[in-house]
Scaffold this active site. Structure first.
Site, mmCIF file in Angstrom:
data_model
loop_
_atom_site.group_PDB
_atom_site.id
_atom_site.type_symbol
_atom_site.label_atom_id
_atom_site.label_comp_id
_atom_site.label_asym_id
_atom_site.label_seq_id
_atom_site.Cartn_x
_atom_site.Cartn_y
_atom_site.Cartn_z
ATOM 1 N N PHE A 90 33.004 -21.085 -22.731
ATOM 2 C CA PHE A 90 33.261 -21.095 -21.283
ATOM 3 C C PHE A 90 34.732 -20.822 -20.951
ATOM 4 C CE2 PHE A 90 29.555 -24.263 -20.161
ATOM 5 C CZ PHE A 90 28.652 -23.283 -20.480
ATOM 6 N N ASN A 147 18.855 -18.861 -23.165
ATOM 7 C CA ASN A 147 20.220 -18.644 -23.618
ATOM 8 C C ASN A 147 20.189 -18.147 -25.078
ATOM 9 O OD1 ASN A 147 23.138 -18.893 -23.728
ATOM 10 N ND2 ASN A 147 22.931 -20.376 -22.066
ATOM 11 N N ASN A 188 28.048 -23.636 -27.128
ATOM 12 C CA ASN A 188 29.464 -23.647 -27.508
ATOM 13 C C ASN A 188 30.330 -24.667 -26.786
ATOM 14 O OD1 ASN A 188 29.012 -21.415 -29.286
ATOM 15 N ND2 ASN A 188 28.896 -20.134 -27.461
ATOM 16 N N THR A 189 29.714 -25.466 -25.931
ATOM 17 C CA THR A 189 30.424 -26.600 -25.326
ATOM 18 C C THR A 189 29.804 -27.840 -25.953
ATOM 19 O OG1 THR A 189 30.922 -25.452 -23.262
ATOM 20 C CG2 THR A 189 30.831 -27.857 -23.155
ATOM 21 N N SER A 243 24.242 -23.531 -23.155
ATOM 22 C CA SER A 243 25.167 -22.830 -24.046
ATOM 23 C C SER A 243 25.436 -23.713 -25.261
ATOM 24 C CB SER A 243 26.480 -22.531 -23.337
ATOM 25 O OG SER A 243 26.311 -21.456 -22.469
ATOM 26 N N ASN A 253 28.473 -15.328 -30.458
ATOM 27 C CA ASN A 253 29.670 -15.703 -29.707
ATOM 28 C C ASN A 253 29.828 -17.211 -29.684
ATOM 29 O OD1 ASN A 253 29.609 -16.973 -26.758
ATOM 30 N ND2 ASN A 253 27.662 -15.875 -27.085
ATOM 31 N N LYS A 305 18.937 -22.805 -16.553
ATOM 32 C CA LYS A 305 18.849 -21.926 -17.734
ATOM 33 C C LYS A 305 18.703 -22.771 -18.990
ATOM 34 C CE LYS A 305 21.135 -18.039 -19.999
ATOM 35 N NZ LYS A 305 22.230 -17.069 -19.906
HETATM 36 C C1 FMN Z 1 29.543 -12.904 -25.463
HETATM 37 C C2 FMN Z 1 28.495 -13.671 -24.719
HETATM 38 C C3 FMN Z 1 28.865 -14.620 -23.784
HETATM 39 C C4 FMN Z 1 27.900 -15.339 -23.090
HETATM 40 N N1 FMN Z 1 28.299 -16.248 -22.144
HETATM 41 C C5 FMN Z 1 27.360 -16.915 -21.427
HETATM 42 C C6 FMN Z 1 27.739 -17.807 -20.397
HETATM 43 O O1 FMN Z 1 28.920 -17.988 -20.103
HETATM 44 N N2 FMN Z 1 26.756 -18.459 -19.728
HETATM 45 C C7 FMN Z 1 25.427 -18.275 -19.983
HETATM 46 O O2 FMN Z 1 24.562 -18.878 -19.329
HETATM 47 N N3 FMN Z 1 25.032 -17.408 -20.948
HETATM 48 C C8 FMN Z 1 25.960 -16.725 -21.654
HETATM 49 N N4 FMN Z 1 25.555 -15.835 -22.621
HETATM 50 C C9 FMN Z 1 24.121 -15.696 -22.911
HETATM 51 C C10 FMN Z 1 23.481 -14.517 -22.191
HETATM 52 O O3 FMN Z 1 23.567 -14.677 -20.797
HETATM 53 C C11 FMN Z 1 22.002 -14.347 -22.621
HETATM 54 O O4 FMN Z 1 21.275 -15.499 -22.224
HETATM 55 C C12 FMN Z 1 21.840 -14.156 -24.109
HETATM 56 O O5 FMN Z 1 22.884 -13.366 -24.632
HETATM 57 C C13 FMN Z 1 20.512 -13.507 -24.486
HETATM 58 O O6 FMN Z 1 20.390 -12.233 -23.903
HETATM 59 P P1 FMN Z 1 20.709 -10.851 -24.690
HETATM 60 O O7 FMN Z 1 19.976 -10.912 -25.985
HETATM 61 O O8 FMN Z 1 20.249 -9.779 -23.751
HETATM 62 O O9 FMN Z 1 22.170 -10.815 -24.887
HETATM 63 C C14 FMN Z 1 26.511 -15.107 -23.344
HETATM 64 C C15 FMN Z 1 26.142 -14.142 -24.276
HETATM 65 C C16 FMN Z 1 27.104 -13.414 -24.956
HETATM 66 C C17 FMN Z 1 26.666 -12.382 -25.959
#
Ligand code: FMN
Length: 367
Positions: free
Chosen positions: A125, A257, A188-189, A186, A121, A228
């Site tokens: 934000f 993350n 992406n910022t 993150s 992704n 985080k």
């Molecule tokens: C589509 C998407 C959007 C995410 N948006 C955020 C976010 O806004 N803030 C954040 O701290 N992590 C965000 N994450 C990261 C997740 O919270 C998590 O740390 C990461 O996906 C690893 O866990 P997983 O393998 O169980 O998905 C996002 C992940 C995905 C897939």
């Protein structure tokens, strides 16, 4: 049964849709289902998890009925807290929220990699801002599980003023969050991850702690704040970050993350820019948890996240040092029955290893 339903009907239906469209359909469903008369009870009957003593924990003065939480980024605007509270989660994060609403990156920005059991992704934000989140959280009728607010900075805010955005988020949302998560990880910022390093991190966390203290005084209640972190750091950087986090007096660490690594992927979407989640980040995030636990002597609670799909994955993170574990990508691939499956499997693993309570397994790999 529920898992079969998801695998054979719901998942093929959703996976034919554009991923972000499917996301909106699911969020709408979760929001509506919990609002219908009897809807939340039905969700609980189908996917809820009965609280038991062996899985419940008290951390930061909060009661966690079980150790599995919803990771940040799915319910960015706190639209479906009641729904997610009803499908077996022991806690959840909402956000990342920024002071001002912002649209995020251009579409498409969310990609599936099914053979890799992963997502990429670059949402950036997208969110409706703190004001809207405050009004949603203040209108909640029920409060069944701890809800953390994950906070970030607006894209237009330069890094040297980022601390102001985090302060604003804390002051607008303090009464509504059970605890806060400072997101500096993150991918992406632009330049957000730079805030994890050097003096930037200490300066930011100092400002965050100061604001937390001001609000605690104002509202007569102290709340926890966690940081985080990203998986894409060298050992040296991680040591520095952990030391700075420890010194700052924040209350815990969330690891990790998404990753910018693309190792071992097979699907053509691997070429997409963004953060990779799911199975490919699993080992690395467990490794980071292990290192953070060692460096903090197990004294700072860790929430482990990254590629948890089943009970063994969750158990590995707990043994590495996580007190709680979160999921995101597994919910997309496995469906809402995944919490029940993880928790019942965890109980068996605890019993097998002679533990009577989840807390006894936290950090067990270090003994
Ligand atoms: C589509 C998407 C959007 C995410 N948006 C955020 C976010 O806004 N803030 C954040 O701290 N992590 C965000 N994450 C990261 C997740 O919270 C998590 O740390 C990461 O996906 C690893 O866990 P997983 O393998 O169980 O998905 C996002 C992940 C995905 C897939």
């Amino acid at each position: 049964m529920d898992e079969l339903l998801y695998r054979n009907f719901a998942k093929p239906f959703f996976f034919k849709m554009d991923p972000e469209r499917a996301h909106h359909v699911v969020m709408d469903g979760m929001r509506q289902a919990a609002r219908l008369p009897g809807g939340a009870s039905l969700l609980r009957a189908m996917y809820g998890v009965k609280e038991t003593d062996d899985m419940a924990q008290e951390l930061w003065g909060l009661h966690f009925p079980n150790p599995i939480g919803l990771a940040a980024g799915l319910d960015k605007n706190a639209e479906a807290v009641e729904g997610f509270s009803s499908i077996g989660f022991g806690f959840m994060e909402v956000g990342t929220v920024t002071p001002l609403a912002q649209p995020g990156n251009e579409l498409p920005r969310l990609f599936r990699l099914p053979p890799d059991r992963a997502l990429i992704n670059r949402m950036g934000f997208n969110n409706e801002g703190t004001q809207q989140m405050a009004s949603r959280l203040s209108a909640l009728h029920e409060h069944r599980i701890p809800v953390a607010v994950n906070i970030g900075k607006n894209k237009i805010t330069p890094n040297d003023e980022a601390y102001k955005d985090y302060e604003k988020c804390i002051s607008s949302l303090y009464p509504y969050a059970d605890f806060f998560v400072v997101n500096v990880s993150s991918p992406n910022t632009p330049d957000l991850r730079k805030l994890q390093h050097g003096d930037d991190l200490s300066i930011l966390l100092q400002a965050v702690k100061k604001q937390m203290n001001v609000e605690a005084e104002r509202h007569g209640e102290a709340k926890a704040v966690l940081v985080k972190i990203a998986p894409d750091v060298t050992d040296e950087e991680l040591e520095y970050m952990t030391a700075a986090i420890k010194d700052s007096g924040v209350d815990g660490i969330i690891a990790t993350n998404t990753t910018i690594s693309r190792d071992g992927l097979t699907h053509p979407n691997a070429k997409e820019t963004g953060g990779l989640s799911g199975i490919p980040v699993r080992e690395r995030s467990t490794e980071v948890i292990h290192k953070v636990y060692r460096q903090t002597g197990g004294k700072m609670p860790i929430i482990g996240v990254g590629g948890v799909f089943d009970s063994q994955d969750a158990y590995d993170k707990i043994r590495a040092g996580a007190s709680l574990v979160e999921i995101y990508t597994a919910l997309i691939y496995e469906g809402p029955g995944v919490n029940r499956a993880i928790i019942s499997g965890l109980r068996e693993l605890l019993r097998r290893d002679g533990y009577s309570h989840i807390r006894e397994a936290v950090g067990a790999d270090h003994n």
